[in-house]
Design an enzyme around this catalytic site. Sequence first.
Site, PDB file in Angstrom:
ATOM      1  N   ARG A 124      -3.706 -13.648 -20.812  1.00 56.70           N
ATOM      2  CA  ARG A 124      -3.781 -15.058 -21.198  1.00 56.70           C
ATOM      3  C   ARG A 124      -4.198 -15.222 -22.661  1.00 56.70           C
ATOM      4  NH1 ARG A 124      -7.812 -17.057 -18.737  1.00 56.70           N
ATOM      5  NH2 ARG A 124      -7.422 -19.246 -19.197  1.00 56.70           N
ATOM      6  N   LYS A 125      -4.123 -14.162 -23.435  1.00 54.89           N
ATOM      7  CA  LYS A 125      -4.433 -14.242 -24.866  1.00 54.89           C
ATOM      8  C   LYS A 125      -3.208 -14.774 -25.606  1.00 54.89           C
ATOM      9  CE  LYS A 125      -7.924 -10.597 -24.860  1.00 54.89           C
ATOM     10  NZ  LYS A 125      -8.319  -9.267 -25.389  1.00 54.89           N
ATOM     11  N   THR A 126      -2.965 -16.058 -25.422  1.00 52.35           N
ATOM     12  CA  THR A 126      -1.825 -16.730 -26.045  1.00 52.35           C
ATOM     13  C   THR A 126      -2.353 -17.801 -26.986  1.00 52.35           C
ATOM     14  OG1 THR A 126      -1.691 -18.400 -24.300  1.00 52.35           O
ATOM     15  CG2 THR A 126      -0.456 -16.362 -23.954  1.00 52.35           C
TER      16      THR A 126
END
Length: 278
Positions: A124-126
């Site tokens: 989820r490192k967006t």
Amino acid sequence: MDKIMEYMLAEDEGFGDITSNAVVEDGKIVSGSIVSKDDGILAGIDIIRELFEEYGVKVQFWLKDGTKISSGDVLMSFLGDARTILLLERTALNLSMRMSGVATATNRYVNLVKDYDVRVAGTRKTSPALGKFDKYALKVGGADTHRFSLDDMVLIKDNHIATCRSPLDALLKAKENVSFSKKIEIEVESLDDAIECVKNGADIVMLDNMDTNETKEVIDELNKLNIRQNSLIEVSGGITDETIVDYAKLGVDIISIGALTHASRSLNFSLNIEDSQS
């Protein structure tokens, strides 16, 4: 995704495209194309096609998402109102370039471990508001999307564990309070915690920031205890194109890499207006 794109366009337009309104004749019809200046994997062009068509621009040709592209390739050709095309230009390019960059990096990592029984996944490192676009690009590139949002599954991380007595305590609380329909994954940082969480039925155990020697120790011990089959084993944290094969060789099930979405270079595309019609 539609609402996010509406916001992107509104943000770019501000109170009006004063340049196009001043220079471009109202009702001027033009043709043009989007061309790649890079090699890679195309992603997002289907979304851009729909955007153009929604605004009345006729798309005459486009390549499909997932296509391997080279510098000089025409990705899309179109015909429509010049002011409209110029309004859409930067949003369309920014989004498709970013998505194609993510898909290209993802595909490279996936190909590095194609000979092993392992799944490459994103995280989820967006960028804020771009998560769904990044996840789509991961899929185009051949990776697993992992979680789209917090309600997809239980993922017990270090900060959750910090509120409990131990990783095992956190796992048991989750098993007591969460529906059977949701998988439970837990992040661990030691051999002992990995063993305990596998023994107590975690669906997935993530070995967080463990090097290959530490990971091998966990896998070997699980095999020795004959409980390796109880849980999927995921590794994550600092894994690069130089080390991914070393982890795959150990027999892990999942390799998740945040850099696919937070550090991939966008590909370079350009939109060119080639002909105008009165």
